[in-house]
Design an enzyme around this catalytic site. Structure first.
Site, PDB file in Angstrom:
ATOM      1  N   GLU A 171       8.533 -24.353  -2.634  1.00  0.00           N
ATOM      2  CA  GLU A 171       8.799 -24.565  -1.165  1.00  0.00           C
ATOM      3  C   GLU A 171       8.014 -24.328  -0.513  1.00  0.00           C
ATOM      4  O   GLU A 171       7.419 -23.041  -0.736  1.00  0.00           O
ATOM      5  CB  GLU A 171      10.295 -23.520  -1.024  1.00  0.00           C
ATOM      6  CG  GLU A 171      11.006 -23.847   0.138  1.00  0.00           C
ATOM      7  CD  GLU A 171      12.101 -22.753   0.088  1.00  0.00           C
ATOM      8  OE1 GLU A 171      13.110 -22.457   0.821  1.00  0.00           O
ATOM      9  OE2 GLU A 171      11.815 -21.763  -0.311  1.00  0.00           O
ATOM     10  N   ASP A 213      10.747 -21.731  -5.459  1.00  0.00           N
ATOM     11  CA  ASP A 213      11.144 -21.789  -4.495  1.00  0.00           C
ATOM     12  C   ASP A 213      10.050 -20.251  -3.372  1.00  0.00           C
ATOM     13  O   ASP A 213       9.592 -19.445  -4.305  1.00  0.00           O
ATOM     14  CB  ASP A 213      12.230 -20.110  -4.963  1.00  0.00           C
ATOM     15  CG  ASP A 213      13.249 -19.783  -3.319  1.00  0.00           C
ATOM     16  OD1 ASP A 213      13.878 -20.263  -2.613  1.00  0.00           O
ATOM     17  OD2 ASP A 213      13.398 -18.397  -3.290  1.00  0.00           O
TER      18      ASP A 213
END
Length: 560
Positions: A304, A244
């Protein structure tokens, strides 16, 4: 201040022993059910290079306990469905202990399971069953920030300014008289300032919600703890990680003010030139992660990375960094031939000089579902069927968001049920991401459609979804679910999908046509009228091909 490493192509030396290690903060638990169960195993070390991943948003996939919230047992019960769908791997969103201010992306303990979702034994059982079915399992890693309930942050709040406990985060004195203003002008991605003041007068940085304080990776203790987390899950047998905010883990030296975007007075939000993200020394951190992963055969990481400059994005894919990086151009492209072709060209250009394949995404838990993005209703569904064939025809890796295969749209939720922190942080001007996170419909003709035994689901499910349920679509040859199953079976079995890259072919106006080296031809008709079907054998079509023509908003796969 960065970490050792210059971002070059040499592998870092292993930094930790690959042997299993206990949790840092509690006694070791019972050993995992298995270290890496049978059928998945030693295929190839780079199994992920052309895999189809299925993103499980754990809260919304399936509820086995009847509390209205999805859980690990619900995922485990539906693994046969995923195997039959034909995906290769799962990406499970965070299931760690959390106060749920950002629904799990505020992690209080990265090496345990939130009781709402189950426990470690339940995770091990899920992992075992998935591997028995030939499904790989990857999990979310949330390294940019912790929860404000993390024991480190609790310690920092009681420690004095300048203490080692505060050095794990970004605590700073304020600006102006008595330090009453934030240390800089950074906004939070979720709205409002990126700083919150604590009782002793200092401020701490949170690029997202105040309940998500950013960790400072210039502190070696923070890096070591991340490595411990990697080992903990790799030793249990997970096949990889989705990282993330992979572009945000390193902050600029001195935390300088942002410069307002030209002519607007507003700040770029996670976009080009946003100095909060994509700092050069972030690559040293990814080298550290890769050094741990390289101690375990056939494991991988996808980042990401919201970076739209092709050359900058490619830097994350050097041989000693990430295996994959999401390229979000396809996810953000409008339903226009020029935009879709440009998205493909940029994505392929990004990976051309790297060891990585392209990584294609149409929807996820942070963005509007593509059925709604493409117009909603019948038009959006028709275009989503065609987009699925486009995505799955492209070389590389594909990520399918749970519910894509059912043709789920966004849901217009009433104000009083919204839970995304963006809603409150924006002063209730931005509705946030809840509309794309409504639970999946499995069976039946009214809420909760087999998702749970209670109709009081964490986000309400709308009436009228009976035709969308997996049960209703399973035996319907024309359903979205059947289209996905057929497409994934062909992608896995047909030699027409062999080879990297695409060759653009002459196309009727308003169309996109390309050929894979193995011979597959994909035609996407975005024009206002049907177009002639090219020569070749039709393998699959998103809509009926009548009178030798591909319909409006239709797609077709052919081979010579």
């Amino acid at each position: 201040m960065g970490l050792p490493g210059d971002g070059g192509a040499q592998h870092a030396e292993p930094l930790t022993d690959p042997a299993p290690r206990p949790h840092l903060h509690r006694p070791p638990e019972e050993p995992p059910l298995s270290q890496h169960p049978t059928p998945v195993s030693p295929t190839t070390a780079d199994w992920w290079r052309d895999a189809v991943f299925y993103q499980v948003y754990v809260r919304s996939f399936a509820d086995a306990t009847g509390d209205g919230v999805g859980d690990l047992a619900g995922i485990r019960a539906h693994l046969p469905y995923l195997a039959e769908l034909g995906v290769d791997a799962l990406w499970i969103t965070p299931f760690y202990p959390s106060p749920m201010h950002d629904h799990g992306y505020d992690v209080a303990d990265p090496r345990d399971v939130e009781p709402v979702f189950g426990d470690l034994a339940g995770f091990d059982a899920l992992l075992h069953d998935a591997h028995e079915l030939g499904l790989r399992v990857t999990i979310d890693l949330v390294p940019n920030h912790s929860s404000h309930d993390h024991e480190w942050f609790a310690e920092a709040l009681t420690a004095p300014a300048g203490s080692p406990a505060r050095d794990r985060y970004f605590f700073r004195d304020g600006a102006g008289p008595d330090g009453a203003r934030p240390p800089n002008n950074w906004p939070s991605v979720f709205g409002g300032p990126a700083w919150t003041r604590v009782p002793d007068g200092q401020w701490y940085l949170h690029l997202f919600a105040p309940e998500q304080p950013d960790l400072d990776y210039s502190n070696p203790e923070v890096v070591t703890d991340l490595e411990e987390t990697l080992h903990f899950w790799l030793d249990r047998g997970v096949d990889g990680f989705r990282i993330d905010v992979a572009h945000g883990m390193a902050k600029p030296a001195g935390l300088p003010d942002m410069v307002p975007a030209e002519d607007t007075g507003l700040f770029a939000d996670d976009g080009p030139g946003d100095l909060r993200f994509d700092q050069d020394h972030v690559h040293a951190l990814h080298q550290r992660v890769r050094a741990v992963l390289d101690q375990y055969p056939d494991r991988m990481a996808v980042g990401e990375v919201w970076v739209f400059d092709d050359e900058r994005l490619a830097q994350y894919l050097r041989p000693d960094e990430l295996h994959l990086a999401f390229n979000f151009r396809l996810l953000t492209a409008e339903w226009e031939p020029e935009e879709l072709r440009s998205a493909v060209e940029h994505s392929l250009a990004t990976v051309a000089a790297t060891p990585a394949p392209a990584c294609w995404v149409l929807s996820n838990h942070d963005r509007p579902r593509h059925v709604s993005r493409y117009g909603g209703g019948e038009v959006g569904t028709r275009r989503a069927r065609a987009a699925a064939l486009l995505q799955l025809a492209l070389p590389g890796v594909a990520y399918v968001y749970n519910g894509d295969e059912l043709g789920m749209p966004d849901v217009d939720l009433p104000d009083e049920v919204l839970q995304d922190p963006i809603w409150e942080r924006s002063g209730r001007t931005e509705r946030g991401r809840d509309s794309c996170r409504v639970p999946l419909p499995w069976s039946g003709d009214q809420p909760p459609y087999g998702f749970s035994t209670t109709a009081d689901t964490w986000l309400p499910m709308p009436p009228g979804w009976a035709p969308l349920t997996a049960e209703a679509q399973t035996d319907d040859a024309d359903s979205m679910l059947s289209l996905y199953r057929a497409a994934l079976a062909l992608r896995r079995s047909s030699p027409a999908f062999a080879g990297d890259g695409v060759e653009w072919l002459p196309a009727p106006e308003g169309c996109v046509v390309f050929r894979r080296p193995g011979g597959l031809v994909c035609l996407l008709n975005l024009s206002a009228a049907p177009v002639p079907l090219p020569e070749g054998q039709v393998l699959l079509a998103s809509a009926p091909v009548a009178d030798g023509a591909v319909p409006v908003d239709g797609a077709v796969w052919l081979r010579p």
